[in-house]
Design a protein around this motif. Structure first.
Motif, mmCIF file in Angstrom:
data_model
loop_
_atom_site.group_PDB
_atom_site.id
_atom_site.type_symbol
_atom_site.label_atom_id
_atom_site.label_comp_id
_atom_site.label_asym_id
_atom_site.label_seq_id
_atom_site.Cartn_x
_atom_site.Cartn_y
_atom_site.Cartn_z
ATOM 1 N N GLY A 35 6.960 38.258 25.272
ATOM 2 C CA GLY A 35 7.323 39.035 26.444
ATOM 3 C C GLY A 35 8.815 38.988 26.731
ATOM 4 O O GLY A 35 9.441 40.019 27.010
ATOM 5 N N VAL A 36 9.409 37.799 26.643
ATOM 6 C CA VAL A 36 10.854 37.653 26.872
ATOM 7 C C VAL A 36 11.630 38.426 25.800
ATOM 8 O O VAL A 36 12.647 39.081 26.099
ATOM 9 C CB VAL A 36 11.261 36.172 26.877
ATOM 10 N N ALA A 37 11.144 38.382 24.550
ATOM 11 C CA ALA A 37 11.807 39.124 23.465
ATOM 12 C C ALA A 37 11.773 40.628 23.735
ATOM 13 O O ALA A 37 12.757 41.343 23.471
ATOM 14 C CB ALA A 37 11.137 38.807 22.133
ATOM 15 N N HIS A 38 10.671 41.123 24.281
ATOM 16 C CA HIS A 38 10.587 42.551 24.620
ATOM 17 C C HIS A 38 11.505 42.900 25.795
ATOM 18 O O HIS A 38 12.053 44.011 25.840
ATOM 19 C CB HIS A 38 9.146 42.933 24.938
ATOM 20 N N GLU A 39 11.669 41.980 26.737
ATOM 21 C CA GLU A 39 12.618 42.221 27.827
ATOM 22 C C GLU A 39 14.035 42.363 27.277
ATOM 23 O O GLU A 39 14.811 43.227 27.721
ATOM 24 C CB GLU A 39 12.566 41.073 28.846
ATOM 25 N N ILE A 40 14.386 41.525 26.299
ATOM 26 C CA ILE A 40 15.712 41.614 25.670
ATOM 27 C C ILE A 40 15.854 42.942 24.933
ATOM 28 O O ILE A 40 16.898 43.599 24.992
ATOM 29 C CB ILE A 40 15.934 40.420 24.718
ATOM 30 N N LEU A 41 14.770 43.350 24.252
ATOM 31 C CA LEU A 41 14.790 44.640 23.557
ATOM 32 C C LEU A 41 15.009 45.782 24.540
ATOM 33 O O LEU A 41 15.817 46.696 24.284
ATOM 34 C CB LEU A 41 13.471 44.838 22.801
ATOM 35 N N TYR A 42 14.325 45.737 25.681
ATOM 36 C CA TYR A 42 14.513 46.771 26.695
ATOM 37 C C TYR A 42 15.938 46.750 27.249
ATOM 38 O O TYR A 42 16.492 47.795 27.595
ATOM 39 C CB TYR A 42 13.506 46.580 27.829
ATOM 40 N N GLU B 97 8.260 43.212 34.043
ATOM 41 C CA GLU B 97 6.941 43.834 33.945
ATOM 42 C C GLU B 97 6.345 43.629 32.547
ATOM 43 O O GLU B 97 5.152 43.340 32.397
ATOM 44 C CB GLU B 97 7.042 45.329 34.250
ATOM 45 N N VAL B 98 7.188 43.796 31.530
ATOM 46 C CA VAL B 98 6.718 43.647 30.156
ATOM 47 C C VAL B 98 6.310 42.202 29.881
ATOM 48 O O VAL B 98 5.322 41.938 29.189
ATOM 49 C CB VAL B 98 7.809 44.096 29.158
ATOM 50 N N THR B 99 7.062 41.260 30.438
ATOM 51 C CA THR B 99 6.687 39.850 30.279
ATOM 52 C C THR B 99 5.322 39.586 30.886
ATOM 53 O O THR B 99 4.489 38.882 30.285
ATOM 54 C CB THR B 99 7.736 38.942 30.944
ATOM 55 N N TRP B 100 5.049 40.167 32.060
ATOM 56 C CA TRP B 100 3.734 40.000 32.682
ATOM 57 C C TRP B 100 2.626 40.621 31.838
ATOM 58 O O TRP B 100 1.500 40.114 31.809
ATOM 59 C CB TRP B 100 3.725 40.585 34.093
ATOM 60 N N PHE B 101 2.942 41.708 31.146
ATOM 61 C CA PHE B 101 1.960 42.307 30.232
ATOM 62 C C PHE B 101 1.552 41.293 29.166
ATOM 63 O O PHE B 101 0.353 41.087 28.900
ATOM 64 C CB PHE B 101 2.559 43.552 29.570
ATOM 65 N N PHE B 102 2.531 40.623 28.561
ATOM 66 C CA PHE B 102 2.220 39.662 27.503
ATOM 67 C C PHE B 102 1.634 38.372 28.060
ATOM 68 O O PHE B 102 0.801 37.732 27.410
ATOM 69 C CB PHE B 102 3.468 39.387 26.666
ATOM 70 N N VAL B 103 2.060 37.977 29.252
ATOM 71 C CA VAL B 103 1.452 36.807 29.893
ATOM 72 C C VAL B 103 -0.030 37.059 30.131
ATOM 73 O O VAL B 103 -0.887 36.196 29.860
ATOM 74 C CB VAL B 103 2.181 36.485 31.211
ATOM 75 N N LEU B 104 -0.372 38.233 30.639
ATOM 76 C CA LEU B 104 -1.767 38.597 30.879
ATOM 77 C C LEU B 104 -2.567 38.582 29.579
ATOM 78 O O LEU B 104 -3.675 38.027 29.515
ATOM 79 C CB LEU B 104 -1.841 39.973 31.536
ATOM 80 N N HIS B 105 -2.002 39.184 28.527
ATOM 81 C CA HIS B 105 -2.710 39.218 27.248
ATOM 82 C C HIS B 105 -2.814 37.828 26.631
ATOM 83 O O HIS B 105 -3.821 37.509 25.979
ATOM 84 C CB HIS B 105 -2.007 40.187 26.297
#
Length: 346
Positions: A239-246, A257-265
């Motif tokens: 999730g943190v890696a996707h936040e950096i990508l964004y 928001e993306v981090t929460w998506f991966f935390v949930l999954h």
């Protein structure tokens, strides 16, 4: 466009030179700490480079290939782990395995060097180019939910088509068999099946080596809680890696928001694995595969619309991707018509 293309070429030349330096110097260093320090300047360079691009395709490609994958590969290489260890047989192999999302097939099948049915891949290309991109011309007539579905399909098809073509070209260039990056994720029967065996498999492998394995191995006798925490931590890092990508794509501060998506999954997948290991409910009352696929893909889609999609839509990233795709198709079509005109005039 021309300036962006020149910068893109310069970056890849710099990346090849940097990785060549790692190939020749790092293995000669005896201690892990010094090896890690030797690859650190290259890692910093790869983390900075995506900021200099203005188009989303260029930023995404460099961020994904170099910042997202080459950096952890080189760090694992310095620690004598990962897909670059043992050292590949020659420099071209090392450069390709470091810079591209590919992995050597350990048990090559001489009868089938392409791990996908050709007609399925051709169908996906047709759906993407002839149907999906053309549908955006009529998006003012489409409902919001239908458009969100198109965006999800767009992300999947563009990723799989691009990575499959890269895998095919590198496989021919190196003369070796490579593992597929996707394995029909829409057929997943569980979250573990989706994330572990079907979606973006090179990334899954890197996260497994860099995050999951060390956490599971930190104690001589690991428990189920260690497994749960390892799965959760792996998704948190993703999730943190996707936040950096964004951030590379939007230049805006993270909204998480993306981090929460991966935390949930991560939480749901850890609970799913624990439920299957600790109870006999699945064996006693097996779920029909069609139902489990619908539930799995439905859960990924709904949570993706809820937490994964808002940020790129809010910043207009999907519009940028679509416009650049249409521009590139038009650009290559015009070049093709020019070449055909020259050929027919001879």
């Amino acid at each position: 466009m021309e300036e962006e293309l020149k910068l893109f070429i310069q970056v890849w030349v710099s990346a090849i030179i940097s990785v060549t330096y790692c190939y020749y110097l790092t293995p000669k260093i005896k201690t892990s700490l010094l090896r890690l320090l030797s690859v650190l300047p290259v890692c910093v360079l790869f983390l900075i480079i995506p900021i200099f691009f203005s188009t989303v395709h260029s930023s995404f490609t460099i961020a994904f290939f170099l910042s997202g994958l080459a950096v952890p590969k080189l760090i694992l290489f310095a620690l004598e782990k990962g897909p670059l260890f043992p050292l590949p047989p020659n420099l071209p192999h090392f450069v390709c395995f470091a810079c591209f999302p590919i992995k050597l097939q350990k048990k090559p099948n001489p009868e089938n060097t392409n791990h996908f049915p050709k007609w399925v891949f051709a169908l996906k290309v047709f759906i993407f180019g002839a149907l999906l991109l053309q549908a955006y011309h009529y998006k003012q007539f489409l409902s919001t939910n239908f458009l969100l579905g198109l965006y999800a399909l767009h992300i999947y098809l563009e990723l799989e088509i691009s990575l499959t073509l890269i895998k095919f070209l590198v496989s021919i260039t190196l003369g070796c068999d490579l593992e597929p990056q996707f394995n029909e994720p829409y057929l997943a029967t569980s979250l573990h099946d989706f994330w572990g065996h079907r979606w973006n498999l090179m990334v899954s492998k890197i996260l497994w080596l860099a995050v999951y394995n060390p956490i599971r191995q930190w104690r001589a006798k690991s428990s189920e809680w260690d497994r749960f925490f390892a799965i959760f931590a792996t998704f948190l890092v993703s999730g943190v890696a996707h936040e950096i990508l964004y951030f590379y794509l939007t230049r805006e501060k993270p909204t998480w928001e993306v981090t929460w998506f991966f935390v949930l999954h991560g939480f749901c997948m850890a609970a799913e694995v624990a439920l299957k290991r600790k109870t006999k409910l699945v064996q006693r009352w097996p779920v029909n595969p069609a139902v489990s696929r619908l539930l799995t893909v439905g859960f990924v889609f709904v949570t993706g619309v809820w937490l994964f999609s808002p940020q790129p839509i809010r910043h207009g990233l999907m519009e940028m991707f679509i416009n650049e795709d249409l521009f590139l198709i038009d650009f290559f079509n015009r070049k093709l018509y020019i070449l055909l005109g020259l050929f027919t005039s001879l």
